[in-house]
Scaffold this motif. Structure first.
Motif, PDB file in Angstrom:
ATOM      1  N   LEU A   1       4.000  13.304   3.153  1.00  0.00           N
ATOM      2  CA  LEU A   1       2.977  12.551   2.430  1.00  0.00           C
ATOM      3  C   LEU A   1       1.915  12.015   3.383  1.00  0.00           C
ATOM      4  O   LEU A   1       2.234  11.473   4.453  1.00  0.00           O
ATOM      5  N   GLN A   2       0.670  12.140   2.969  1.00  0.00           N
ATOM      6  CA  GLN A   2      -0.462  11.667   3.764  1.00  0.00           C
ATOM      7  C   GLN A   2      -0.811  10.249   3.334  1.00  0.00           C
ATOM      8  O   GLN A   2      -1.112   9.987   2.171  1.00  0.00           O
ATOM      9  N   ALA A   3      -0.798   9.325   4.276  1.00  0.00           N
ATOM     10  CA  ALA A   3      -1.100   7.936   3.969  1.00  0.00           C
ATOM     11  C   ALA A   3      -2.603   7.728   3.828  1.00  0.00           C
ATOM     12  O   ALA A   3      -3.390   8.375   4.524  1.00  0.00           O
ATOM     13  N   PRO A   4      -3.045   6.830   2.946  1.00  0.00           N
ATOM     14  CA  PRO A   4      -4.477   6.533   2.837  1.00  0.00           C
ATOM     15  C   PRO A   4      -4.972   5.822   4.090  1.00  0.00           C
ATOM     16  O   PRO A   4      -4.235   5.070   4.731  1.00  0.00           O
ATOM     17  N   ALA A   5      -6.220   6.055   4.429  1.00  0.00           N
ATOM     18  CA  ALA A   5      -6.794   5.427   5.616  1.00  0.00           C
ATOM     19  C   ALA A   5      -6.844   3.916   5.461  1.00  0.00           C
ATOM     20  O   ALA A   5      -6.558   3.168   6.403  1.00  0.00           O
ATOM     21  N   GLN A   6      -7.179   3.441   4.275  1.00  0.00           N
ATOM     22  CA  GLN A   6      -7.254   2.008   3.989  1.00  0.00           C
ATOM     23  C   GLN A   6      -6.520   1.729   2.683  1.00  0.00           C
ATOM     24  O   GLN A   6      -7.120   1.780   1.605  1.00  0.00           O
ATOM     25  N   PRO A   7      -5.237   1.446   2.731  1.00  0.00           N
ATOM     26  CA  PRO A   7      -4.502   1.176   1.488  1.00  0.00           C
ATOM     27  C   PRO A   7      -5.110   0.013   0.722  1.00  0.00           C
ATOM     28  O   PRO A   7      -5.423  -1.042   1.300  1.00  0.00           O
ATOM     29  N   ALA A   8      -5.263   0.193  -0.572  1.00  0.00           N
ATOM     30  CA  ALA A   8      -5.876  -0.845  -1.400  1.00  0.00           C
ATOM     31  C   ALA A   8      -5.034  -2.113  -1.455  1.00  0.00           C
ATOM     32  O   ALA A   8      -5.544  -3.186  -1.780  1.00  0.00           O
ATOM     33  N   TRP A   9      -3.760  -1.990  -1.161  1.00  0.00           N
ATOM     34  CA  TRP A   9      -2.835  -3.112  -1.285  1.00  0.00           C
ATOM     35  C   TRP A   9      -2.556  -3.800   0.053  1.00  0.00           C
ATOM     36  O   TRP A   9      -1.696  -4.679   0.130  1.00  0.00           O
ATOM     37  N   ALA A  10      -3.243  -3.424   1.134  1.00  0.00           N
ATOM     38  CA  ALA A  10      -2.914  -3.911   2.476  1.00  0.00           C
ATOM     39  C   ALA A  10      -2.937  -5.434   2.555  1.00  0.00           C
ATOM     40  O   ALA A  10      -2.013  -6.060   3.113  1.00  0.00           O
ATOM     41  N   ALA A  11      -3.953  -6.062   2.003  1.00  0.00           N
ATOM     42  CA  ALA A  11      -4.062  -7.523   2.084  1.00  0.00           C
ATOM     43  C   ALA A  11      -2.918  -8.194   1.329  1.00  0.00           C
ATOM     44  O   ALA A  11      -2.348  -9.201   1.794  1.00  0.00           O
ATOM     45  N   GLN A  12      -2.549  -7.637   0.172  1.00  0.00           N
ATOM     46  CA  GLN A  12      -1.436  -8.206  -0.586  1.00  0.00           C
ATOM     47  C   GLN A  12      -0.118  -8.031   0.159  1.00  0.00           C
ATOM     48  O   GLN A  12       0.746  -8.922   0.138  1.00  0.00           O
ATOM     49  N   ALA A  13       0.051  -6.889   0.809  1.00  0.00           N
ATOM     50  CA  ALA A  13       1.265  -6.656   1.589  1.00  0.00           C
ATOM     51  C   ALA A  13       1.381  -7.670   2.713  1.00  0.00           C
ATOM     52  O   ALA A  13       2.468  -8.218   2.970  1.00  0.00           O
ATOM     53  N   ASP A  14       0.265  -7.936   3.390  1.00  0.00           N
ATOM     54  CA  ASP A  14       0.279  -8.919   4.473  1.00  0.00           C
ATOM     55  C   ASP A  14       0.578 -10.317   3.937  1.00  0.00           C
ATOM     56  O   ASP A  14       1.306 -11.103   4.566  1.00  0.00           O
ATOM     57  N   HIS A  15       0.032 -10.632   2.770  1.00  0.00           N
ATOM     58  CA  HIS A  15       0.298 -11.940   2.170  1.00  0.00           C
ATOM     59  C   HIS A  15       1.773 -12.091   1.818  1.00  0.00           C
ATOM     60  O   HIS A  15       2.378 -13.148   2.070  1.00  0.00           O
ATOM     61  N   MET A  16       2.370 -11.041   1.255  1.00  0.00           N
ATOM     62  CA  MET A  16       3.781 -11.126   0.883  1.00  0.00           C
ATOM     63  C   MET A  16       4.674 -11.201   2.118  1.00  0.00           C
ATOM     64  O   MET A  16       5.727 -11.847   2.094  1.00  0.00           O
ATOM     65  N   ARG A  17       4.259 -10.558   3.189  1.00  0.00           N
ATOM     66  CA  ARG A  17       5.008 -10.685   4.444  1.00  0.00           C
ATOM     67  C   ARG A  17       4.963 -12.125   4.943  1.00  0.00           C
ATOM     68  O   ARG A  17       5.991 -12.682   5.368  1.00  0.00           O
ATOM     69  N   ALA A  18       3.803 -12.741   4.898  1.00  0.00           N
ATOM     70  CA  ALA A  18       3.680 -14.134   5.327  1.00  0.00           C
ATOM     71  C   ALA A  18       4.509 -15.052   4.435  1.00  0.00           C
ATOM     72  O   ALA A  18       5.141 -16.013   4.907  1.00  0.00           O
ATOM     73  N   SER A  19       4.536 -14.752   3.141  1.00  0.00           N
ATOM     74  CA  SER A  19       5.346 -15.535   2.215  1.00  0.00           C
ATOM     75  C   SER A  19       6.824 -15.414   2.565  1.00  0.00           C
ATOM     76  O   SER A  19       7.571 -16.409   2.529  1.00  0.00           O
ATOM     77  N   TYR A  20       7.248 -14.202   2.911  1.00  0.00           N
ATOM     78  CA  TYR A  20       8.650 -13.999   3.301  1.00  0.00           C
ATOM     79  C   TYR A  20       8.992 -14.803   4.557  1.00  0.00           C
ATOM     80  O   TYR A  20      10.040 -15.459   4.619  1.00  0.00           O
TER      81      TYR A  20
END
Length: 568
Positions: A339-358
């Motif tokens: 699978l080819q990953a997107p250059a800029q995932p649309a969800w990147a900021a949300q993923a980072d936020h959920m990591r910080a929440s964890y």
């Protein structure tokens, strides 16, 4: 006519010995048992076999040790018990194996064939008793069929959704002789995802704005965990794990966002409810992980669901998947590199936020509980001293929340915990783990009520010189039941209080190391002495009864319940 070399008949062997030879042929190296006269011929066969036998003190503990073996290795754990009462005791372990999807084979002694249906001594209909809990229950009536049936048992236990197999052994059959060849080593049946399915997954990820992966179930290994971690890294994909499956993804990975189980991060649960794509790999999303079936609608989730599971009967059974992929996590993760990953995932900021929440949710040093023993500091200490490959075990109880929420699981094979919520699992699991992986540090978390369910297996640890460390958190009650009792019947304490022994003295009575811990300052030096003792050890930790969870107390629960009652 001369026979081909591979067709030369084997010498005649007694049934009990023939059975043991099949275990050897299938690669079995460990057997956990409580002996019984009903299968003496098998015990005699084990006498000269290259199989390590662990004699346990109760059949439930033996079955739980076998379950631990299955979880750690992916190979069927082997347990042997005697008929009737012995088999009944083992049922708790079979239920764990069933709900946890663990490969396990239990051999049960049985009455002689000619005595059936007379209510003979310890007679039991094993198909009826175990039929709803095991993948297959059978009885070997003909000694010649031993290789055939045991070969089938290994395949059934490991195929699709793994689980337990129960085989009854009539006592007279085991002393008959047969001239029959051994079956070849079993091979796990595997399905691979199709190229079309992998492509469809990639297309759905490309369109997603709020995706999450949730990992669970069995049929994983370290390589599969590593492959999925690489995939998540490339896609910047937030990853959660199901109840008591923390070892399926490293908590230190930047994409890890928490566990989906009891006492989980409320922000994570809301993120899952609002997700537009859930990639569910290996798990079933049953009651606990689904928050009582509230995270996804049934039968059709509001989120797009890509469900990867090794058992076709599980797919679309509860949740109608948008894309159902019938394969194991091992095979599935092998396909992800394409699978080819997107250059800029649309969800990147949300993923980072959920990591910080964890990270904020799992900062144990911010937690203060009533009493002199601060569990947040205990967890921080253990995090700092335990090696990444330490095996952590537990049974059921509120105390386990501290382990699941705050311990940084990093590798596959470091967690042994029953998704079935079975009390008493932690100690026998620790004994079984140390028996098969003696080089690992093994720590058992247990509540006072939980430990006493199978506390006698501490004697097994002493007998075999297995230096586990059991940390018992003693609050003088069945805390989980008391918590629910206060919510529904505030202040009306009934059948949840306990009077406990001196667990440190208990350890010493068996020949182990024991210490009492009453304060935070006492814990670290006591733990270090326990490890240095080289003996099985118990740390008897006195926990304030008010410290019911990391987030609340009994008094707060009671007061809230009384306010709710007043409103109604």
């Amino acid at each position: 006519m001369n026979a081909e070399p591979n067709q030369i008949p084997a010498p005649a062997r007694m049934g009990g010995h023939l059975l043991v030879d099949q275990l050897v042929a299938h690669g079995v190296r460990h057997v956990f048992c409580v002996p019984g006269e009903s299968y003496l011929a098998v015990l005699d066969g084990l006498h000269d076999a290259n199989i390590q036998v662990t004699v346990c003190r109760q059949e439930g503990g033996a079955a739980m040790m076998a379950d631990a073996h299955g979880k750690l290795t992916g190979e069927p754990g082997i347990v042997m018990v005697t008929r009737g009462p012995g088999a009944s005791n083992a049922l708790a372990g079979i239920h764990i194996s069933h709900q946890d999807s663990t490969p396990l084979i239990m051999f049960v002694g049985q009455i002689e064939r000619g005595m059936r249906e007379r209510d003979a001594f310890q007679e039991m209909d094993y198909r009826a008793v175990f039929g709803t809990q095991a993948k297959w229950v059978t009885e070997i009536d003909q000694v010649e069929r031993i290789p055939e049936i045991i070969s089938r048992a290994f395949h059934v236990a490991t195929s699709g959704r793994p689980g337990p197999v129960v085989i009854a052994l009539p006592e007279d059959m085991l002393v008959e002789y047969a001239q029959v060849a051994d079956a070849p080593h079993y091979q796990v049946v595997e399905n691979a995802p199709t190229a079309t399915q992998v492509q469809s997954l990639g297309e759905r990820l490309a369109k997603a704005r709020r995706p999450i992966a949730i990992l669970g179930g069995s049929r994983w290994d370290q390589d599969a965990v590593d492959r999925f971690a690489d995939f998540a890294q490339r896609f910047h994909l937030p990853v959660g794990v199901q109840f008591r499956r923390q070892m399926l993804f490293p908590t230190t990975h930047p994409c890890f966002v928490g566990d989906v189980g009891l006492g989980g991060n409320p922000e994570l649960m809301q993120y899952i409810r609002d997700a537009d794509l859930i990639l569910l790999v290996g798990g079933r999303m049953s009651e606990i992980a689904s928050q009582s079936y509230t995270l996804m609608n049934i039968p059709v989730p509001s989120q797009a669901l890509v469900h990867v599971h090794p058992d076709s009967e599980e797919l679309n059974r509860v949740y109608r998947a948008t894309l159902a992929i019938n394969t194991s996590p091992i095979a599935f993760t092998q396909s992800l590199a394409a699978l080819q990953a997107p250059a800029q995932p649309a969800w990147a900021a949300q993923a980072d936020h959920m990591r910080a929440s964890y990270l904020a949710w799992t900062d144990s040093l911010k937690i203060e509980n009533p009493g002199s023993l601060q569990m947040g500091q205990v967890m921080a200490y253990l995090k700092s001293v335990l090696p990444p490959d330490a095996i952590m075990t537990n049974g059921a109880g509120n105390y386990a929340t501290w382990l699941h929420r705050f311990h940084p699981f990093q590798r596959f094979g470091t967690q042994l915990a029953p998704t079935s919520g079975s009390m008493g699992y932690g100690l026998p699991a620790a004994v079984g783990a140390k028996r098969i992986q003696p080089d690992k540090t093994v720590v058992c978390f247990a509540g006072d009520g939980c430990f006493m369910m199978h506390g006698q297996e501490f004697a097994t640890a002493v007998q075999y010189g297995l230096p586990i460390v059991a940390i018992i958190f003693d609050n003088g009650m069945f805390a989980t039941i008391r918590m629910h009792q206060e919510r529904h019947y505030p202040g009306r304490i009934s059948a949840t209080s306990l009077q406990n022994p001196d667990f440190a003295a208990y350890a010493k009575a068996f020949g182990g190391h024991g210490e009492r811990v009453e304060t935070t300052e006492q814990f670290a030096p006591a733990f270090e002495r326990a490890l240095a003792s080289g003996k099985p050890a118990i740390l008897h930790c006195i926990l304030d009864p008010e410290a019911i969870t990391p987030t609340t107390t009994i008094q707060k629960i009671r007061q809230q319940a009384l306010r709710d009652q007043a409103k109604s």
